[in-house]
Design a protein around this motif. Structure first.
Motif, PDB file in Angstrom:
ATOM      1  N   PRO A   1       0.802  -1.225   0.000  1.00  0.00           N
ATOM      2  CA  PRO A   1       0.000   0.000   0.000  1.00  0.00           C
ATOM      3  C   PRO A   1       0.835   1.274   0.000  1.00  0.00           C
ATOM      4  O   PRO A   1       0.457   2.269  -0.619  1.00  0.00           O
ATOM      5  CB  PRO A   1      -0.830  -0.109   1.280  1.00  0.00           C
ATOM      6  N   ASP A   2       1.972   1.273   0.696  1.00  0.00           N
ATOM      7  CA  ASP A   2       2.810   2.476   0.743  1.00  0.00           C
ATOM      8  C   ASP A   2       3.351   2.835  -0.641  1.00  0.00           C
ATOM      9  O   ASP A   2       3.472   4.009  -0.982  1.00  0.00           O
ATOM     10  CB  ASP A   2       3.969   2.286   1.717  1.00  0.00           C
ATOM     11  N   VAL A   3       3.668   1.828  -1.437  1.00  0.00           N
ATOM     12  CA  VAL A   3       4.180   2.072  -2.786  1.00  0.00           C
ATOM     13  C   VAL A   3       3.063   2.625  -3.660  1.00  0.00           C
ATOM     14  O   VAL A   3       3.229   3.632  -4.349  1.00  0.00           O
ATOM     15  CB  VAL A   3       4.783   0.786  -3.402  1.00  0.00           C
ATOM     16  N   VAL A   4       1.905   1.981  -3.621  1.00  0.00           N
ATOM     17  CA  VAL A   4       0.778   2.425  -4.444  1.00  0.00           C
ATOM     18  C   VAL A   4       0.357   3.837  -4.059  1.00  0.00           C
ATOM     19  O   VAL A   4       0.091   4.681  -4.925  1.00  0.00           O
ATOM     20  CB  VAL A   4      -0.417   1.449  -4.323  1.00  0.00           C
ATOM     21  N   LYS A   5       0.337   4.121  -2.772  1.00  0.00           N
ATOM     22  CA  LYS A   5      -0.122   5.427  -2.292  1.00  0.00           C
ATOM     23  C   LYS A   5       0.924   6.529  -2.438  1.00  0.00           C
ATOM     24  O   LYS A   5       0.671   7.670  -2.065  1.00  0.00           O
ATOM     25  CB  LYS A   5      -0.561   5.319  -0.829  1.00  0.00           C
ATOM     26  N   SER A   6       2.073   6.225  -3.003  1.00  0.00           N
ATOM     27  CA  SER A   6       3.102   7.257  -3.198  1.00  0.00           C
ATOM     28  C   SER A   6       2.735   8.238  -4.309  1.00  0.00           C
ATOM     29  O   SER A   6       3.379   9.273  -4.469  1.00  0.00           O
ATOM     30  CB  SER A   6       4.470   6.615  -3.470  1.00  0.00           C
ATOM     31  N   VAL A   7       1.696   7.929  -5.056  1.00  0.00           N
ATOM     32  CA  VAL A   7       1.172   8.802  -6.113  1.00  0.00           C
ATOM     33  C   VAL A   7      -0.284   9.089  -5.776  1.00  0.00           C
ATOM     34  O   VAL A   7      -1.006   8.182  -5.333  1.00  0.00           O
ATOM     35  CB  VAL A   7       1.288   8.117  -7.494  1.00  0.00           C
ATOM     36  N   PRO A   8      -0.758  10.318  -5.957  1.00  0.00           N
ATOM     37  CA  PRO A   8      -2.168  10.615  -5.663  1.00  0.00           C
ATOM     38  C   PRO A   8      -3.112   9.701  -6.453  1.00  0.00           C
ATOM     39  O   PRO A   8      -2.926   9.473  -7.651  1.00  0.00           O
ATOM     40  CB  PRO A   8      -2.330  12.071  -6.082  1.00  0.00           C
ATOM     41  N   SER A   9      -4.117   9.197  -5.775  1.00  0.00           N
ATOM     42  CA  SER A   9      -5.047   8.252  -6.397  1.00  0.00           C
ATOM     43  C   SER A   9      -5.784   8.859  -7.591  1.00  0.00           C
ATOM     44  O   SER A   9      -6.119   8.144  -8.534  1.00  0.00           O
ATOM     45  CB  SER A   9      -6.046   7.730  -5.368  1.00  0.00           C
ATOM     46  N   GLU A  10      -5.989  10.170  -7.571  1.00  0.00           N
ATOM     47  CA  GLU A  10      -6.679  10.816  -8.700  1.00  0.00           C
ATOM     48  C   GLU A  10      -5.883  10.624  -9.991  1.00  0.00           C
ATOM     49  O   GLU A  10      -6.450  10.367 -11.050  1.00  0.00           O
ATOM     50  CB  GLU A  10      -6.885  12.314  -8.443  1.00  0.00           C
ATOM     51  N   ILE A  11      -4.572  10.750  -9.905  1.00  0.00           N
ATOM     52  CA  ILE A  11      -3.703  10.563 -11.078  1.00  0.00           C
ATOM     53  C   ILE A  11      -3.728   9.101 -11.495  1.00  0.00           C
ATOM     54  O   ILE A  11      -3.839   8.785 -12.681  1.00  0.00           O
ATOM     55  CB  ILE A  11      -2.270  11.028 -10.775  1.00  0.00           C
ATOM     56  N   GLU A  12      -3.639   8.206 -10.525  1.00  0.00           N
ATOM     57  CA  GLU A  12      -3.619   6.778 -10.825  1.00  0.00           C
ATOM     58  C   GLU A  12      -4.901   6.341 -11.537  1.00  0.00           C
ATOM     59  O   GLU A  12      -4.858   5.613 -12.532  1.00  0.00           O
ATOM     60  CB  GLU A  12      -3.417   5.970  -9.539  1.00  0.00           C
ATOM     61  N   ILE A  13      -6.040   6.793 -11.026  1.00  0.00           N
ATOM     62  CA  ILE A  13      -7.316   6.390 -11.621  1.00  0.00           C
ATOM     63  C   ILE A  13      -7.526   7.054 -12.981  1.00  0.00           C
ATOM     64  O   ILE A  13      -7.945   6.400 -13.937  1.00  0.00           O
ATOM     65  CB  ILE A  13      -8.479   6.681 -10.656  1.00  0.00           C
ATOM     66  N   GLU A  14      -7.230   8.341 -13.079  1.00  0.00           N
ATOM     67  CA  GLU A  14      -7.429   9.043 -14.361  1.00  0.00           C
ATOM     68  C   GLU A  14      -6.589   8.434 -15.481  1.00  0.00           C
ATOM     69  O   GLU A  14      -7.058   8.256 -16.603  1.00  0.00           O
ATOM     70  CB  GLU A  14      -7.081  10.523 -14.219  1.00  0.00           C
ATOM     71  N   HIS A  15      -5.332   8.091 -15.165  1.00  0.00           N
ATOM     72  CA  HIS A  15      -4.411   7.609 -16.201  1.00  0.00           C
ATOM     73  C   HIS A  15      -4.226   6.092 -16.198  1.00  0.00           C
ATOM     74  O   HIS A  15      -3.484   5.570 -17.027  1.00  0.00           O
ATOM     75  CB  HIS A  15      -3.059   8.304 -16.053  1.00  0.00           C
ATOM     76  N   LYS A  16      -4.886   5.394 -15.258  1.00  0.00           N
ATOM     77  CA  LYS A  16      -4.770   3.932 -15.154  1.00  0.00           C
ATOM     78  C   LYS A  16      -3.310   3.510 -15.060  1.00  0.00           C
ATOM     79  O   LYS A  16      -2.812   2.674 -15.806  1.00  0.00           O
ATOM     80  CB  LYS A  16      -5.431   3.236 -16.338  1.00  0.00           C
ATOM     81  N   VAL A  17      -2.613   4.117 -14.117  1.00  0.00           N
ATOM     82  CA  VAL A  17      -1.198   3.856 -13.891  1.00  0.00           C
ATOM     83  C   VAL A  17      -0.924   3.964 -12.396  1.00  0.00           C
ATOM     84  O   VAL A  17      -1.515   4.805 -11.720  1.00  0.00           O
ATOM     85  CB  VAL A  17      -0.323   4.850 -14.697  1.00  0.00           C
TER      86      VAL A  17
END
Length: 102
Positions: free
Chosen positions: A32-48
């Motif tokens: 979880p710490d690795v995944v959460k190192s980037v804002p979730s909005e960016i992750e979901i918008e860009h699927k990355v």
């Protein structure tokens, strides 16, 4: 040129021509710490999303390996080079959403 191709076709092209690995996120345990190192909005918008960090090297889970804008955005947060692994688009959304709730 990958215009007009589905994400599955793009991923298959990237696997065949660039040797990028594809994984199923349902078969692995994410940090979880690795995944959460980037804002979730960016992750979901860009699927990355950063999925793993091994010996200081980040493995970036992407649905579209040609979305360079997304990778540059993520690099601003992780601050280092990364390797790409291909994942189904829906799995990025599910993983990020799941970790947001915890």
């Amino acid at each position: 040129n990958y215009t007009g191709m589905s994400l599955d076709q793009i991923q298959e092209f990237a696997r065949e021509h660039f040797g990028l690995p594809r994984i199923d996120l349902e078969d692995v345990v994410l940090n979880p710490d690795v995944v959460k190192s980037v804002p979730s909005e960016i992750e979901i918008e860009h699927k990355v999303m950063p999925a793993f960090r091994i010996l200081g090297h980040t493995l970036l889970a992407v649905s579209n390996p040609f979305d360079f804008k997304a990778m540059e955005l993520v690099k601003e947060y992780i601050g280092k080079e990364f390797s790409i692994i291909l994942v189904p688009e829906i799995q990025v959304i599910q993983a990020v959403s799941s970790l947001q709730q915890n």
